[in-house]
Motif scaffolding. Structure first.
Motif, mmCIF file in Angstrom:
data_model
loop_
_atom_site.group_PDB
_atom_site.id
_atom_site.type_symbol
_atom_site.label_atom_id
_atom_site.label_comp_id
_atom_site.label_asym_id
_atom_site.label_seq_id
_atom_site.Cartn_x
_atom_site.Cartn_y
_atom_site.Cartn_z
ATOM 1 N N GLN A 1 0.791 -1.076 -0.009
ATOM 2 C CA GLN A 1 -0.010 -0.070 -0.014
ATOM 3 C C GLN A 1 0.925 1.268 0.066
ATOM 4 N N TRP A 2 1.943 1.263 0.829
ATOM 5 C CA TRP A 2 2.856 2.339 0.606
ATOM 6 C C TRP A 2 3.505 2.494 -0.697
ATOM 7 N N LEU A 3 3.822 1.450 -1.254
ATOM 8 C CA LEU A 3 4.196 1.703 -2.680
ATOM 9 C C LEU A 3 3.257 2.244 -3.756
ATOM 10 N N LYS A 4 2.172 1.800 -3.386
ATOM 11 C CA LYS A 4 1.103 2.362 -4.305
ATOM 12 C C LYS A 4 0.994 3.836 -4.049
ATOM 13 N N LEU A 5 1.156 4.430 -2.966
ATOM 14 C CA LEU A 5 0.978 6.009 -2.789
ATOM 15 C C LEU A 5 2.296 6.749 -2.930
ATOM 16 N N TYR A 6 3.620 6.117 -2.701
ATOM 17 C CA TYR A 6 4.612 6.905 -2.718
ATOM 18 C C TYR A 6 5.740 6.421 -3.575
ATOM 19 N N ASN A 7 5.333 5.442 -4.365
ATOM 20 C CA ASN A 7 6.734 5.025 -5.238
ATOM 21 C C ASN A 7 5.975 5.041 -6.823
ATOM 22 N N TYR A 8 5.595 6.106 -7.308
ATOM 23 C CA TYR A 8 5.089 6.121 -8.617
ATOM 24 C C TYR A 8 6.287 6.243 -9.534
ATOM 25 N N ASN A 9 5.923 5.288 -10.471
ATOM 26 C CA ASN A 9 6.960 5.081 -11.850
ATOM 27 C C ASN A 9 6.515 4.951 -12.914
ATOM 28 N N PRO A 10 6.582 5.895 -13.886
ATOM 29 C CA PRO A 10 5.799 5.996 -14.969
ATOM 30 C C PRO A 10 6.060 4.456 -16.037
ATOM 31 N N HIS B 1 6.026 1.554 -14.952
ATOM 32 C CA HIS B 1 5.092 0.655 -14.534
ATOM 33 C C HIS B 1 3.925 0.542 -15.437
ATOM 34 N N THR B 2 3.475 1.519 -15.881
ATOM 35 C CA THR B 2 2.483 1.633 -16.848
ATOM 36 C C THR B 2 2.393 0.892 -17.979
ATOM 37 N N SER B 3 3.537 0.921 -18.710
ATOM 38 C CA SER B 3 3.885 0.162 -19.721
ATOM 39 C C SER B 3 4.372 -1.385 -19.435
ATOM 40 N N MET B 4 4.667 -1.335 -18.217
ATOM 41 C CA MET B 4 5.000 -2.825 -17.957
ATOM 42 C C MET B 4 3.637 -3.756 -17.571
ATOM 43 N N ALA B 5 2.780 -2.749 -17.053
ATOM 44 C CA ALA B 5 1.293 -3.489 -16.637
ATOM 45 C C ALA B 5 0.342 -3.563 -17.763
ATOM 46 N N ASP B 6 0.917 -2.997 -18.797
ATOM 47 C CA ASP B 6 -0.106 -2.940 -20.169
ATOM 48 C C ASP B 6 0.544 -4.541 -20.746
ATOM 49 N N LYS B 7 -0.694 -5.380 -21.105
ATOM 50 C CA LYS B 7 -0.127 -6.650 -21.317
ATOM 51 C C LYS B 7 0.338 -6.562 -23.059
ATOM 52 N N PHE B 8 0.011 -5.462 -23.571
ATOM 53 C CA PHE B 8 0.695 -5.351 -24.982
ATOM 54 C C PHE B 8 1.958 -4.844 -24.775
ATOM 55 N N ASP B 9 2.278 -3.578 -24.148
ATOM 56 C CA ASP B 9 3.484 -2.832 -24.222
ATOM 57 C C ASP B 9 4.232 -3.610 -23.373
ATOM 58 N N THR C 1 3.217 -8.042 -12.232
ATOM 59 C CA THR C 1 2.310 -7.820 -11.295
ATOM 60 C C THR C 1 2.965 -6.930 -10.049
ATOM 61 N N PHE C 2 2.530 -5.851 -9.936
ATOM 62 C CA PHE C 2 3.469 -4.853 -8.963
ATOM 63 C C PHE C 2 2.436 -5.131 -7.602
ATOM 64 N N PHE C 3 1.198 -5.549 -7.528
ATOM 65 C CA PHE C 3 0.600 -5.487 -6.364
ATOM 66 C C PHE C 3 -0.333 -7.020 -6.370
ATOM 67 N N PRO C 4 0.370 -7.875 -5.989
ATOM 68 C CA PRO C 4 -0.553 -9.277 -6.267
ATOM 69 C C PRO C 4 -1.644 -9.109 -5.391
ATOM 70 N N GLY C 5 -2.799 -9.614 -6.021
ATOM 71 C CA GLY C 5 -4.192 -9.607 -5.222
ATOM 72 C C GLY C 5 -4.478 -8.055 -4.956
ATOM 73 N N GLY C 6 -4.013 -7.157 -5.517
ATOM 74 C CA GLY C 6 -4.487 -5.783 -5.246
ATOM 75 C C GLY C 6 -3.701 -5.280 -3.998
ATOM 76 N N GLY C 7 -2.749 -6.324 -3.589
ATOM 77 C CA GLY C 7 -1.929 -5.668 -2.226
ATOM 78 C C GLY C 7 -2.642 -6.319 -0.937
ATOM 79 N N ASN D 1 -8.482 -1.150 -6.340
ATOM 80 C CA ASN D 1 -7.504 -1.190 -5.419
ATOM 81 C C ASN D 1 -6.297 -0.070 -5.486
ATOM 82 N N ARG D 2 -6.944 0.842 -6.423
ATOM 83 C CA ARG D 2 -5.805 2.231 -6.438
ATOM 84 C C ARG D 2 -4.489 1.577 -6.857
ATOM 85 N N GLU D 3 -4.234 0.883 -7.779
ATOM 86 C CA GLU D 3 -3.145 0.280 -8.316
ATOM 87 C C GLU D 3 -2.704 1.341 -9.381
ATOM 88 N N TYR D 4 -1.906 2.386 -9.341
ATOM 89 C CA TYR D 4 -1.558 3.416 -10.125
ATOM 90 C C TYR D 4 -1.072 2.764 -11.534
#
Length: 311
Positions: free
Chosen positions: A65-74, A76-84, A281-287, A162-165
């Motif tokens: 949860q801490w990482l969700k709020l304070y560890n934003y890394n742009p 991670h968006t492309s890594m979470a995108d199943k195509f990108d 997966t950065f937050f397994p089970g939504g954290g 789950n506020r997974e940025y």
């Protein structure tokens, strides 16, 4: 018996009125404008059963949860995108051949030409978790139903539950992939490596996750031994399958792909002796995964060293 349960419910309700209101509003989808920090505190309490401590997080779930709020890394968006993510993996491995072939990418369900797809294929949403449809026989596929379900998922921003940025700014699309089978079996095994500060520490082996009632999950060490903790929501393997011949190569690939991340789970397949990338997966089970015995929630949490400058 029923009266005792009702009594316990009302005691809980009157002692936690704000929590009950939160749960009701979340069910109605009315919490999108609630600030992330406040939302996660309510959700954590309702899901995990104890209060979220962001000042001094200790458990694995708290630190996620801490990482969700304070560890934003742009990135991670492309890594979470199943195509990108496929492009990311290819670049990290020098085109190492770990990618399941793509048959098509679509922004609208009506763009999918089912006539040109093979008899067996997989459709998945690029922007969420769980939005996957496996077609093993196109002749028996209810195309109308598949389109309806995919269309509903395209309208969901998976960040909000789950506020997974990493999911917040992913462009909703549908990807068609080649159907993969391991020596003729219909169920692939997932090898999900938990990587802390770029180093794989353990994994969980899973099978049949498209059917919760029959799915199996077991946590394993990197020397293929069962670990003394488990998830509370899935059955474990009664007998562990044989370790893949390419298992050491899988560990090394997970290490390459996890480089630079405080925490990421790298999900891989082994199919007919070949390693394939599944997803990040950065937050397994939504954290919010429950681990038993509870002492291991702290031991796993100890593997995450949060940046002191941000605490």
């Amino acid at each position: 018996m029923i009266n005792r349960l009702l009594k316990k419910f009302w005691i809980f309700f009157w002692s936690n009125p704000r929590l009950c209101v939160f749960l009701s509003l979340r069910k109605l989808g009315l919490l999108q404008k609630m600030p992330d920090k406040e939302y996660l505190k309510y959700q954590f309490k309702s899901t995990m059963g104890y209060s979220l401590d962001l000042e001094n997080p200790q458990t694995f779930a708290e630190k996620l949860q801490w990482l969700k709020l304070y560890n934003y890394n742009p990135n991670h968006t492309s890594m979470a995108d199943k195509f990108d993510a496929k492009k990311y993996v290819s670049e990290k491995t020098g085109g190492g051949g770990y990618i399941i072939p793509t048959l098509g990418i679509y922004e609208n369900v009506n763009d999918i030409n089912f006539d040109v797809l093979p008899n067996q294929f997989v459709l998945k949403c690029t922007h969420d978790s769980g939005g996957i449809f496996i077609c093993r026989n196109k002749n028996s596929l209810n195309i109308k139903k598949v389109k309806e379900q995919l269309n509903r998922r395209l309208k969901i921003n998976y960040y909000f539950p789950n506020r997974e940025y990493p999911y917040k700014n992913i462009k909703p699309r549908i990807i068609a992939e080649q159907y993969m089978s391991d020596n003729g079996t219909t169920e692939l095994k997932d090898y999900k490596f938990y990587c802390f500060h770029g180093i794989p520490q353990f994994l969980y082996l899973s099978e049949g996750l498209d059917n919760h009632d029959t799915a199996k999950i077991s946590y394993l060490s990197l020397d293929w031994k069962r670990l003394p903790f488990h998830r509370t929501d899935f059955k474990e393997f009664e007998n562990l399958p044989q370790k893949p011949a390419c298992f050491e190569d899988m560990i090394q690939l997970a290490k390459i792909l996890a480089d630079g991340a405080i925490f990421v789970r790298v999900d891989l397949y082994e199919i007919n002796g070949q390693i394939y990338f599944s997803e990040f997966t950065f937050f397994p089970g939504g954290g919010f995964t429950q681990i038993e015995p509870k002492e291991y929630a702290y031991k796993i949490g100890d593997l995450i060293k949060l940046p002191e400058v941000c605490k």
